[in-house]
Structure formats: structure tokens, C-alpha cells
Scaffold this motif. Structure first.
Motif, PDB file in Angstrom:
ATOM      1  N   GLU A   1       7.803  61.344  13.275  1.00  0.00           N
ATOM      2  CA  GLU A   1       7.741  62.559  14.088  1.00  0.00           C
ATOM      3  C   GLU A   1       7.041  63.689  13.346  1.00  0.00           C
ATOM      4  O   GLU A   1       7.276  64.864  13.618  1.00  0.00           O
TER       5      GLU A   1
ATOM      6  N   GLU B   1       4.154  64.727  13.540  1.00  0.00           N
ATOM      7  CA  GLU B   1       3.380  65.467  14.537  1.00  0.00           C
ATOM      8  C   GLU B   1       4.042  66.814  14.878  1.00  0.00           C
ATOM      9  O   GLU B   1       3.375  67.838  14.973  1.00  0.00           O
ATOM     10  N   ASP B   2       5.364  66.782  15.033  1.00  0.00           N
ATOM     11  CA  ASP B   2       6.094  67.992  15.440  1.00  0.00           C
ATOM     12  C   ASP B   2       5.937  69.123  14.429  1.00  0.00           C
ATOM     13  O   ASP B   2       6.145  70.284  14.764  1.00  0.00           O
TER      14      ASP B   2
ATOM     15  N   PRO C   1      -0.529  65.407  10.158  1.00  0.00           N
ATOM     16  CA  PRO C   1      -1.244  64.332  10.850  1.00  0.00           C
ATOM     17  C   PRO C   1      -0.606  62.956  10.639  1.00  0.00           C
ATOM     18  O   PRO C   1       0.162  62.739   9.699  1.00  0.00           O
ATOM     19  N   LEU C   2      -0.954  62.059  11.538  1.00  0.00           N
ATOM     20  CA  LEU C   2      -0.388  60.704  11.564  1.00  0.00           C
ATOM     21  C   LEU C   2      -0.575  59.973  10.239  1.00  0.00           C
ATOM     22  O   LEU C   2       0.299  59.234   9.792  1.00  0.00           O
TER      23      LEU C   2
ATOM     24  N   ASP D   1       2.126  60.677   7.877  1.00  0.00           N
ATOM     25  CA  ASP D   1       3.347  60.060   8.389  1.00  0.00           C
ATOM     26  C   ASP D   1       3.387  58.560   8.098  1.00  0.00           C
ATOM     27  O   ASP D   1       4.388  58.027   7.632  1.00  0.00           O
TER      28      ASP D   1
ATOM     29  N   SER E   1      -8.554  70.723  14.793  1.00  0.00           N
ATOM     30  CA  SER E   1      -7.355  71.534  14.832  1.00  0.00           C
ATOM     31  C   SER E   1      -7.738  73.000  14.777  1.00  0.00           C
ATOM     32  O   SER E   1      -8.436  73.450  13.855  1.00  0.00           O
TER      33      SER E   1
ATOM     34  N   TYR F   1       5.861  62.158  23.403  1.00  0.00           N
ATOM     35  CA  TYR F   1       4.569  61.952  22.760  1.00  0.00           C
ATOM     36  C   TYR F   1       3.563  61.396  23.757  1.00  0.00           C
ATOM     37  O   TYR F   1       2.398  61.758  23.768  1.00  0.00           O
TER      38      TYR F   1
ATOM     39  N   ARG G   1      -0.194  61.721  22.670  1.00  0.00           N
ATOM     40  CA  ARG G   1      -0.105  61.209  21.299  1.00  0.00           C
ATOM     41  C   ARG G   1       0.374  59.757  21.349  1.00  0.00           C
ATOM     42  O   ARG G   1       1.538  59.463  21.073  1.00  0.00           O
TER      43      ARG G   1
ATOM     44  N   GLN H   1       1.721  57.961  18.163  1.00  0.00           N
ATOM     45  CA  GLN H   1       3.067  58.410  17.797  1.00  0.00           C
ATOM     46  C   GLN H   1       4.113  57.817  18.736  1.00  0.00           C
ATOM     47  O   GLN H   1       5.208  57.446  18.311  1.00  0.00           O
TER      48      GLN H   1
END
Lengths: 453, 591
Positions: free
Chosen positions: A210, A212-213, A217-218, A221, A248, A296, A301, A304
Motif C-alpha cells: 500500500e 501508493e497511499d 512508487p510501486l 514497495d 508526478s 486501487y 492502479r 497495486q
């Protein structure tokens, strides 16, 4: 001094290429250690002379491999008797591995990290750093010290995904063995750079899956479950794992930019493993995770969302449950997850994954309208028109009022027709001669059969 | 049928006609004439015609069409096949190679199931001649031919016993050897070119096609075959040659096995197929030790195990005996090279380290073949032995939670006791078995799945083993424990468990006594109910499954079964009593 020089000469003779089988220069472990210690460097962290390195040819430049890097070496391994037991040049191919990961002998992990690109060296390894008490059947006797000649040919960062989207280089290795899994909460320090410009620098906590929240960036993660507590690494992210084609606005990053993150994993709390939870617990958190995935998905997304739905699959696929009611619940959860995964993969254009997920659903429920429809869509986009048409027809059997399926069938038909014609054009030239011949033969045999011959 | 003169005229007309002007009728006619000639047993005449100088024009453009009847003749061996063979050889050198290839591939495609091996063996040398004559698209064609041949070979039954392999009734072994002879020159070609600095895409393609061939061979037939060191059979030879071929065409076995993801995936194979091929490769390399000498000796045994577990998991997912055998052997071999007590707990996080024990459990509890169950049990124990203390702790907890089988659970509890014993030896003390952490494990051991209503007969193995563990815990010195709290908590858990067990025992005993009474009173009326009880007994079988059939028991046997249930309860009870006695004795001895 003189004695040492002489020993060194012996060493050079011993490790020289041509001398492979001679038994006339046996060395015991002690004199070998003395010889190496005199000329070389003890590279072990605790200086126990377990691995002593003598540089034969220094490398080019100061750059050294980092932990986890994919390194390429050429090597020859010898016993103290001078007998070669393994040599990459005999195989005519260099040897590759990820350094510092325990994939190879301890001595190697230690030594390669101390080398520079192009460096050639000889190292003496004590049994504890090499083949240990058991040795290696047929090749290395128990408790043997061994000598390696090694040349570091190349190294590059470790790729964390199949599509080379995340490359990692580790600056400081973490402690222990455990990694944060999906759902774990992590405390990290991160610094994001784009073309050398620092755009993000902060301490932050997030839940793995998570990120992203928190505007992370992925790529960062996804790297989490490969990191250990205390690890400090640099992640090179391709746009797919960074800010994509949107870029972004917050960080002033344009579309399709590569970014670099430096990450320190300060602490984490792992989420429970599937087997650590009972069915009741799983069913309780199922709702939340599904909801998260749906959020998501709505936000576009999809990668995600996939993580969340896959967590659900991993909990329930091994769960058998007792009694009909429980089994039904498990199946419901699995069906939802697979259907949603299919939809995500459809958006991500990963069509074979769509088909796989739909197949899982159809296995348990062969008249599942959504699964059949989604599989049809995927197959259509994969140019498997006949299969797609069959799926949509099946949808209509289940629900005759599904107008979308009807429309899809006509699309399939048009495509099949187009495809036929295109095929014909493509192959026309190639098989012109054969086609003509076949057509005539065909005619002919018809004629013949009509004449009763 | 045409008369002699007519035939002569036709031949003459063909000799005078340009190729473009020949009709499909002419091709058909030529074929018919050829077949007719062979049908008359006049193959020598056909050979003569084909070789005749003045017919070369005809042969060159239409020769292909008589290939099929010729091959058919050779396969069937109706008459002396020599002239036919000679004619085929002649044609393969004369006709256009593309057309020949096309024709031969069609023959393979339409092979008659009874003639597979014979046809393949007849055709392979001719394929080779044709391919060697080809100038362009050779690599692709080699690929096509190999794929077509292997597709047909997959239909042949794989020999199961050494005798069958020896007899080779369906010709699989002969086909394998023929394939090796076929690929040899192409392998040599790749090898020759590899030394050069410039390699063309064509060379690269040939290499890829050969790699695909090896991967297919590894999966089929080699995954099905039972090989043995001591018997260097044809299939052993085939396996060895495939392994040698891989290294000759410069495919790194370590990359293929351990770093597949970083390999450029030029082989167009779906994932599960390539997984099976690589599993077979791992088996041949690590278990049969084929080409192990040229495999790098510098990998750490734990890493090798870690990679091989993926393949073991794949092999154990199958229901086929040959796959299971290979999976078990590969697992045992990879575990043996690791030192005891050395696998760290983090390995348990790998999916394969979870799935392999689960699949072993499946073999233990569900596989009908005794020899597989026995070796699965050995591998299971070997796996446990290699885990370090923390990993054992985690593994036992995991197995007790998910195994759902009293036999497996009792086996785990026995292992817990053994490791407890190990931990109590001097120098081996640890918090996982002699500290707080042990309580979480013991909690899972001293657990009745359905409380007081647990079916004691079904869980008998497990309960007996847990009582045994409790007894062992109590007779040992309590000072071995890291702290007093743990010891006290342990006592509390024991009391609770025994209390529950006693309730459970009295319910069960009452039930079975009543049952026995009823049986005595009215055997006929109660026969049905006894059958129900019998069924529950059947479920209670442990891993070493017994084979008797119990559903049709006579009243005498039912009587015995019920009686023995009651004896079991007595046994449990006496163990409980013994444990309580020990507790009291310990209380009397002051610290």
C-alpha cells in the motif's frame, strides 16, 4: 624474508596453469597459510586467516561489486596437492552468480566483494570457508583447504523483476533473514532522485502493498520483500515501477522518467503467514483487503490492486475447510479474488494471466458469466478468435439477455473473416504454386469420383 | 490400367514437357504408376527407371510423389526392400530439398500408430540427407523435423521394467538412438561455429532448435523413464547424450537450473513444460550424476537445495510414479549434502519449503504405493534433521496446524520429543525447546481438536504420542528449563489437557460400552450401527496404512473392535495415571 620469497615462488609454480596433476609439490595447510599470509591479505571480516588473497593483477578503476550484484568470473579451483578440481575455462564459459547471497562458497562471497573489475587474484581458503568437514564427494577430501585463482570479469546490479524494471544495489547488508511480506508495516528512510535532482527525502512508515497511499512508487514497495532489517540499498526504477507515463506533479517528474531511490529499511513488523491464521481470521481481514484492492482498481492502479487480490488467493487456495458452509465461503472468496484479478490483468494487457484466473473460476463454476466473458475478451485480444467466440456463446447460454456478449460475438466473426482474408493474402505468394496444384488435384479427384473411377 | 505402350508414351511426353506445364494429373499418375509397380513387387524396375539418365528431368520435379509409397514399402518390408531403399536414397539426393522435406514431414504427420517407430527409424537418415542439402532456412527445418518426430514418439509407450526396455517392443529406445544419430552432425556444426567470433542468426537459431529438442527430450521420455546407475541401457545412453549435447551447444546447466529467470528465454516453451524439463535435468545431474563432473563445484549446498526444492515441488505435484520417485530422490540427494541442524528458519518462508513438506504429507497419507510412502517418510525425516532449532520449531508448529492427520501429527510429536531430548544434552540448550517459545509448540500438541467431543480412536496415535511427550517432560530435571515461569505454565497446560482428556475418555468409554452391550443384546438389529463405528475405526489408521477391509465385519469381529477400543481407552487412562503419579512424586522431592 628470503624464505618467504622462496615459498612464494613455489606458490606461483603450484598455481601455474600447466601444473595440474603433479604430486611432487604437495603442500600442507600450515605452510600454505604461512606463504599466503606473507604475501597476501586476510579478507575475512574477523581476520581469522580463513580467506587470504594475493592480487596477481590489479583491476581497472576503483569500482567494486556490491552485495547482490550479478557477477561474472573465471576461476580455477585446486587442492593443495596442485590438482585442479574445477575450472570455468575448461567449460569455455564464465561463471555467474549473485554475490553476497550465500549462493556460493563463503570464501567466494567474501573475496569477490573485495575485488575490482578486471582484477585477478589467488586465494587460499580454509575448510570452514570452503567445503567444510564433508568436502565434496569424488572431488575434495574432507576438511581440505583449497586454492582458487579468480578473475572478476564483470558485475552489474541485481534485477528484482523479470522485466528488468527494478535494479537493486546494496550498500549495507541488513541483519537476519526475514523480510517484510505483503501486509507488513515498515519504517523506512528514503531519498528519491530523478536525473540527479533530489525530489523526495523523508522518514516514512507504510504497509507493504500500500506504498501508493504514501506517495511511494510501486518499485520501492516491491523491493521491500527482498530487504532485511537495517539494509541500505539503491533502487533504479524504470517508469513502470516509478511514476509511469503520467509522471508526478508533486515531485515535478515528467512522463516516462527513470528514477533512483535510496532506501534504508529501519524496522518492520511482518504480517501473519497464511498458516498462522485460522479461517475465521482470514475471513475477517478478507473484506478489508478486497476493499483496498477495489479502491486501487477504481483509481486505475491495477498493479497495486493485483497485490491485494493475490494476498486473498494465497490465504484461501491452501485452505480446505470443514463442512459445506465453510467450503462455500472459501470458494466465494477465491472466486471474487480470481475474477477481480482477471479484470486487473485485462486492463494491464496480461492476457495469459486473465485466462489463467478465469480458468480457476470456471473450474469450480463452469457457468460463471463474468469469468467466461472476461476470458472471451482476453482471447479476443490475443487473436484467438474462435476460442473467444466459443466463450461469448457460452455466456449467452448462461444468460441469453447479455447484449454485450452478443456484440462481442459479431466482432469475433468479423475478425475471423478479416483474419482469413489477411492470411490468404500473406500466404498467397508463398504457396501460390502449391495452392494451384492442390486446387487442381482437388477438382480432379472430384471429377474422377464423379466418373466412378 | 494403362497398357505398356501408353506408359511409354506418357513417359516420353513427360520428358518433353517443361516443369511448369506438368498438370496435377501428371503428378497423380506418376504416383499411381509408382505404386502399381511396387504392388507388383517390381521395385527393381522402379529403381532402374529412377536412375535412368534420360528420366532425370521427371525425377527431379515429380520424384517426391513416389516417396510415400516407397517408404511404405520399406516400413512394411513386404518384399526385399533394398531397391526401395536405394530409390529413396537416390531421390533424397536428386529432388528439391524443400519439397522433399514437405513430403517427408507429411509422412510423419500421417503415421500409422502401429508403424511409428519403424517409420521414424526408416526416415531419420533421409531427413538428415535432405536437411544437409538445404541452403536456407535449414535451422528452422531442423526444428520442424525434430518437433514432428518427437511428437510422434510421445505416442510410444515408455518401457517400465528393464526387461521391457531390453525387448523394446514399441521401439522407443531405437527411436531415441536414431534421433541422437540425426542430431549429431548439427550439434557438431554448432560446436564448430561457436569457436568463431562471428555467429549468424542462422547459427543461433540452430542452437536454439537443438536446445528445444533437448528440453523436450528431458520431459518426454526422460521424465517417465526409470534409470539406474548400474544398467547402462539405451535410455541411459540417450539421457547422457542429451546432457552432453547441452554443454556442447554451450548451454550453461547452472544458468538453466538456478538462474532461469535471468536467462534470455529463447525457448518458446510454456512455463510448466520448461519447469518439468528442468526438473528432469536436475534429477539426471544430481541424482544420476550424469555430467556432474563438468558442473561448477562452487555452489553452496544450501543454495543448491533451495533451487532444487522448486523442482522437487513440481515433481511431487504429479500423480505418476516415475515423477514421484524422481522428486523423492532429488529431494533426498539435495538434503544429504547439507549438514544436520543447518537450515535457517528464513528458508521456511520460501514457498517451496512450505509446499514440499505438504506434498510429502500427501504422499504419506494418500499414495497407494507402499514403497513411495516409505521413501517419502525417510525424506520427511531427513528434511526435519537438516533444520536448525528455530526452523524445527516453526516447521513443527506449521505441520501441527495444517496437517489434519493423526498419523502425521503423532510423527511430528515424536520428533518434538526427540529434539527436546537433543536440546537437553549439554551445550544444546535453546529457547525454542527449553524456553518460553516451547509453550506455543506444546499448546498445539496438547490440543484436542473438538474438545471433549473429539473422536479418541481417530486421534489415538496423536494422543498417545502427546501423553508420551508429557511423561518424558515430567521425568526430566525441571532445572533444565530456562525459567520457572515456563515450568509452571507447562504444568498448568498439562493439567488442563489431562482434565479435558479424562472427560473425553469417559464420554467415549460410555459410548463404546453401550455399543458393546447393544451388540451383545441384539447383534442383528445393531449390525448397521456397528458398521458406522467400524467406519470411524477405519479412518483412524495411521500412516502405515493397513490393508484389511473392515466394512463387512462379522459380529464377532465387531465385538473385537469395540473391545479393542475399550482397551485403548484403558491404555490412555493408565498413561494419564502414570503422569499424575510422576507429578506427585516430583512434588514430594524438595528442590
Amino acid at each position: 624474508m628470503r624464505h618467504n620469497d622462496m615459498l612464494f615462488m613455489v606458490l606461483i609454480l603450484l598455481t601455474h596453469k600447466q601444473m595440474t596433476t603433479d604430486q611432487d609439490l604437495p603442500m600442507d595447510s600450515q605452510s600454505a597459510t604461512a606463504m599466503f599470509a606473507a604475501k597476501g591479505l586476510d579478507v575475512t571480516p574477523n581476520k581469522d586467516q580463513g580467506v587470504i588473497k594475493i592480487v596477481k593483477c590489479p583491476g581497472l578503476g576503483a569500482e567494486q561489486p556490491m552485495i547482490g550484484d550479478r557477477v561474472t568470473v573465471h576461476y580455477t579451483g585446486k587442492l593443495l596437492t596442485g590438482k585442479t578440481f574445477d575450472c570455468s575455462r575448461d567449460r569455455k564459459e564464465p561463471f555467474c552468480f549473485n554475490v553476497g547471497r550465500g549462493q556460493v562458497l563463503k570464501a567466494w562471497d567474501i573475496c569477490v566483494l573485495s575485488m575490482q573489475k578486471g582484477e585477478a587474484c589467488t586465494l587460499l581458503c580454509k575448510p570452514d570457508y570452503a567445503y567444510g568437514p564433508p568436502g565434496n564427494p569424488d572431488k575434495i577430501p574432507p576438511n581440505s583447504s583449497v586454492i582458487f585463482e579468480m578473475e572478476l570479469v564483470n558485475f552489474e546490479g541485481e534485477l528484482l523483476t523479470d522485466d528488468s524494471g527494478i535494479m537493486r544495489r546494496i550498500k549495507v547488508k541488513g541483519d537476519g533473514y526475514t523480510n517484510p511480506n505483503d501486509g507488513a508495516s515498515v519504517d523506512v528512510h528514503l531519498e528519491g532522485r530523478c536525473a540527479g535532482r533530489l525530489f523526495d527525502c523523508r522518514d516514512v512508515s507504510f504497509i507493504v502493498g500500500e506504498a501508493e497511499d504514501r506517495g511511494i512508487p510501486l518499485g520501492v514497495d516491491r523491493a521491500m520483500d527482498k530487504m532485511q532489517r537495517g539494509e541500505h540499498c539503491v533502487l533504479y526504477l524504470k517508469p513502470k515501477y516509478a511514476f509511469g507515463s503520467e509522471g508526478s506533479a508533486v515531485y515535478k517528474i515528467g512522463p516516462d522518467e527513470d528514477v533512483v531511490y535510496e532506501v534504508i529499511l529501519k524496522d518492520f513488523q511482518r504480517a501473519k503467514e497464511s498458516w498462522e491464521m485460522d479461517l475465521k481470521e482470514k475471513l475477517e481481514i478478507f473484506v478489508g483487503v478486497k476493499h483496498k484492492g477495489n479502491q486501487y482498481f477504481k483509481a486505475g492502479r491495477y498493479l497495486q490492486a493485483v497485490i491485494q487480490y493475490q494476498r486473498i488467493v494465497s490465504w484461501f487456495e491452501m485452505e480446505c475447510g470443514t463442512g459445506l458452509e465453510q467450503q462455500k465461503k472459501i470458494q466465494e472468496c477465491l472466486l471474487t479474488a480470481h475474477l477481480n484479478l482477471a479484470l486487473c490483468f485485462l486492463r494491464l494487457k496480461e492476457f495469459s494471466q486473465v485466462v489463467d484466473n478465469c480458468n480457476k473460476v470456471i473450474e469450480c463454476d463452469e457457468s460463471n458469466e463474468k469469468a467466461l466473458y472476461r476470458r472471451g475478451e482476453a482471447r479476443l485480444l490475443r487473436n484467438e478468435f474462435n476460442l473467444a467466440r466459443a466463450d461469448f456463446q457460452q455466456v449467452l447460454l448462461v444468460n441469453p439477455s447479455n447484449r454485450a456478449a452478443r456484440a462481442q460475438i459479431s466482432i469475433c466473426q468479423t475478425k475471423i473473416k478479416e483474419h482469413h482474408e489477411q492470411d490468404k493474402r500473406t500466404y498467397a505468394n508463398m504457396f501460390k504454386k502449391f495452392a494451384e496444384r492442390d486446387a487442381k488435384v482437388c477438382c480432379n479427384s472430384k471429377l474422377l469420383s464423379r466418373k466412378g473411377l | 490400367m494403362m497398357k505398356g505402350d501408353q506408359v511409354k508414351d506418357t513417359f516420353q511426353r513427360w520428358r518433353d514437357t517443361r516443369e511448369e506445364d506438368l498438370n496435377p494429373e501428371d503428378y497423380q499418375l506418376f504416383r499411381d504408376l509408382g505404386s502399381a509397380c511396387l504392388a507388383r513387387g517390381d521395385s527393381a524396375q522402379l529403381l532402374e527407371f529412377v536412375q535412368d539418365e534420360k528420366n532425370q528431368g521427371i525425377v527431379k520435379c515429380m520424384g517426391c510423389v513416389i516417396m510415400a509409397p516407397l517408404v511404405d514399402e520399406v516400413v512394411k518390408k513386404v518384399t526385399s526392400a533394398e531397391p526401395c531403399q536405394a530409390a529413396i536414397v537416390y531421390l533424397t539426393r536428386t529432388c528439391r530439398s524443400e519439397e522433399l522435406l514437405h513430403g517427408l514431414l507429411e509422412l510423419i504427420e500421417d503415421i500409422n500408430p502401429g508403424d511409428i517407430s519403424q517409420t521414424i527409424i526408416v526416415l531419420v537418415p533421409h531427413f538428415k540427407t535432405v536437411l544437409l542439402r538445404m541452403e536456407d532456412r535449414k535451422a528452422t527445418s531442423v526444428g520442424l523435423v525434430l518437433a514432428a518426430l518427437q511428437k510422434q514418439m510421445q505416442r510410444l509407450p515408455v518401457p517400465y521394467t528393464p526387461q521391457q526396455e531390453e525387448a523394446d517392443e514399441y521401439g522407443l529406445c531405437r527411436c531415441c538412438i536414431a534421433l541422437l544419430q540425426f542430431t549429431k552432425c548439427f550439434v557438431e556444426e554448432v560446436k564448430r561455429k561457436h569457436g568463431k567470433s562471428v555467429t549468424t542468426t542462422e547459427d543461433e537459431e540452430l542452437r536454439t532448435e537443438l536446445l528445444k529438442f533437448c528440453m523436450r527430450s528431458l520431459r518426454e521420455p526422460l521424465l517417465e523413464v526409470e534409470l539406474s546407475h548400474n544398467r547402462k541401457s539405451y535410455l541411459w545412453l540417450f539421457a547422457t547424450e542429451i546432457m552432453v549435447t547441452l554443454s556442447t551447444i554451450q548451454v550453461s546447466l547452472s544458468e538453466l537450473l538456478f538462474f532461469y529467470n535471468s536467462l534470455k528465454k529463447s525457448t518458446a516453451m510454456d512455463n510448466s513444460q520448461s519447469m518439468e524439463s528442468r526438473a528432469s535435468l536436475a534429477y539426471l545431474l544430481f541424482v544420476q550424476l550424469i555430467t556432474i563432473d563438468s558442473f561448477p563445484a562452487v555452489f553452496s549446498p544450501i543454495f543448491v537445495l533451495q533451487c532444487n526444492m522448486e523442482y522437487v515441488s513440481e515433481l511431487l505435484s504429479s500423480k505418476k510414479e516415475s515423477h514421484l520417485l524422481k522428486g523423492l530422490a532429488l529431494n533426498a540427494k539435495s538434503l544429504e549434502s547439507v549438514q544436520d541442524h543447518s537450515l535457517p528458519v528464513n528458508l521456511m518462508e520460501l514457498k517451496s519449503f512450505y509446499s514440499v513438506p505438504q506434498k510429502l504429507r500427501q504422499v504419506l497419507t494418500e499414495c497407494p504405493m507402499k514403497h513411495l510412502r516409505e521413501s517419502a517418510l525417510q525424506v520427511f525425516q531427513l528434511f526435519v534433521n537438516k533444520l536448525d532449532t528455530e526452523a524445527k520449531h516453526k516447521f513443527f508448529r506449521c505441520m501441527l496446524k495444517v496437517s489434519n492427520h493423526a498419523g502425521v501429527e503423532s510423527y511430528i510429536i515424536k520428533n518434538i520429543k526427540n529434539h527436546l531430548e537433543f536440546s537437553m544434552e549439554s551445550g544444546n540448550a535453546n529457547k525454542w525447546f527449553l524456553g518460553e517459545e516451547f509453550l506455543s509448540l506444546l499448546g498445539l500438541v496438547l490440543h484436542l481438536p473438538h474438545g471433549a467431543e473429539t473422536d479418541l480412536l481417530n486421534s489415538m496415535d496423536r494422543i498417545m504420542e502427546s501423553l508420551n511427550l508429557l511423561r518424558y517432560l515430567l521425568i526430566r530435571d525441571k532445572n533444565l528449563w530456562s525459567n520457572r515461569d515456563v515450568w509452571e505454565e507447562l504444568g498448568r497446560m498439562k493439567d488442563e489437557y489431562l482434565k479435558m482428556l479424562r472427560v473425553c475418555l469417559s464420554i467415549s468409554r460410555a459410548y463404546y460400552s453401550a455399543e458393546l452391550k447393544a451388540l451383545k443384546e441384539d447383534q442383528k438389529l445393531k449390525a448397521k450401527e456397528a458398521r458406522e463405528a467400524a467406519r470411524s475405526i477405519r479412518l483412524s489408521k495411521s500412516i502405515k496404512a493397513k490393508h484389511e477391509e473392515v466394512s463387512d465385519m462379522s459380529p464377532e469381529v465387531q465385538h473385537q473392535v469395540l473391545q479393542s477400543a475399550l482397551v485403548t481407552f484403558d491404555l490412555m487412562e493408565s498413561l494419564i495415571v502414570r503422569i499424575e503419579e510422576i507429578t506427585e512424586e516430583k512434588l514430594k522431592i524438595p528442590n
